[in-house]
Motif scaffolding. Sequence first.
Motif, short mmCIF file in Angstrom:
data_model
loop_
_atom_site.label_atom_id
_atom_site.label_comp_id
_atom_site.label_asym_id
_atom_site.label_seq_id
_atom_site.Cartn_x
_atom_site.Cartn_y
_atom_site.Cartn_z
N ILE B 23 42.54 54.32 29.34
CA ILE B 23 43.99 53.25 29.41
C ILE B 23 43.47 52.77 30.61
O ILE B 23 42.23 51.95 30.98
CB ILE B 23 44.03 54.84 30.67
N VAL B 24 43.82 51.02 30.70
CA VAL B 24 43.87 50.66 30.86
C VAL B 24 45.13 49.75 32.07
O VAL B 24 46.40 49.91 31.35
CB VAL B 24 44.14 48.72 30.07
N ILE B 25 44.41 49.57 33.20
CA ILE B 25 46.39 49.47 34.29
C ILE B 25 46.38 48.27 35.00
O ILE B 25 45.70 47.27 35.40
CB ILE B 25 45.54 50.70 35.02
N ASP B 28 48.07 46.43 41.40
CA ASP B 28 48.27 45.68 42.32
C ASP B 28 47.25 47.14 43.28
O ASP B 28 46.39 46.69 44.14
CB ASP B 28 49.02 45.06 43.36
N VAL B 29 46.89 48.49 42.78
CA VAL B 29 46.38 49.17 43.42
C VAL B 29 45.13 49.48 43.21
O VAL B 29 43.86 49.74 43.60
CB VAL B 29 46.98 50.82 43.64
N ILE B 30 45.33 48.66 41.87
CA ILE B 30 43.51 48.33 41.24
C ILE B 30 42.89 47.31 41.67
O ILE B 30 42.90 46.23 41.80
CB ILE B 30 43.36 48.39 39.08
N ILE B 81 39.18 43.81 32.55
CA ILE B 81 39.54 44.64 32.64
C ILE B 81 40.40 45.18 33.02
O ILE B 81 41.74 45.93 32.59
CB ILE B 81 38.32 45.43 33.83
#
Lengths: 271, 83
Positions: B23-25, B28-30, B81
């Motif tokens: 899974i690549v999200i 802006d929380v990452i 990423i």
Amino acid sequence: MSQKNQIQATQTPQEQTKSQEKTNARYVYCIGSFNEKKTDLDKGIEGNKVYLLPFEDICAIVHNCSAKAYETKDNSKAKQWVIQHDNIISKALEELGVIIPFSFDTIFKEEDQLVEFLKLNKEKLKEKLKQLEGKREFGIKIFYKESLRERIVKEKTKQLDAIKKEDKGKSYFLRKKVEQEIFNELQNKLKKHFQEFYKKISIFGEIIAANIKEKDMLANFSCLVPISKTEELGKSLGEINKLEDFSVRFTGPWPPYSFAQLQDKEQKNAA
Amino acid sequence: MLPERNTKVGVVDLLDRVLDKGIVISADVIISFADMPLIGLNLRAALACIDKMLDYGLMTDWGEAQKAVEKEKEVITPIKITS
């Protein structure tokens, strides 16, 4: 002097900085169904303690870290991190039965934000877990050998020699024509074999065909296969591998990395 | 035919999967890599080298790949990423 001050007094400035670093961020390895009895996971990247962070009946497999990405110029260290990432995912897969793996270095800034992600995507994640249950991913790369090209060239050269004897003046154009024919015939043969192999493999499970990355590679597949069909898939690939003109590179079983993307219903219908 | 996992070929395939897939999200929380992700750059370059070495049967160990990486890393596109 308080006990806390005493401890700080024995630390070097670097150690003090490290111990003061906040570990509010969460490095995510994968998502699974929550099972409070299955928490025996190995140490994660850089020896961090890995645990299950639940949200209702699903959970994220995480470790606590500072809000900073893992990056290094040292390749062996980077390779070690990637292998540790996979170790935890593989272990979680073993313990929980089914998981959705995350790409390396996915870090949420705060635990609350990760919980919010789980909350918002709960239904999609559960649907994906159901879809992946009892299946493993395999890498299948098929290569063609020089013998395939050589045979076409040999056949065409015979034709060319025959024509040349008849009309010497046209030899340059004939050579160009034959070269194009060799190229076309090789492409046609490869296309035919690609379709044949795709059909042969697709009976075992879902296939994702990736870009060709290496010389003489005909197919680069990721295949999601029910565990019970793994042996049959191996037999079928063995048959392709025995063919004179082809060889197979077969890897796995892997956690379902290539099949992890969450699709919206609209996207799925459009696909 | 049995699948390979803990071999050189298996490791190349694993790196490919762990870095490119899963899974690549995009959110802006990452923690996101606005700048060049060094780990991506180096590993991607190493992968490219290993693939070539496997082609020609020259792959001896990871250290060999590392040496070649230094020469090629400028021309390799870094992976992101998150986006």
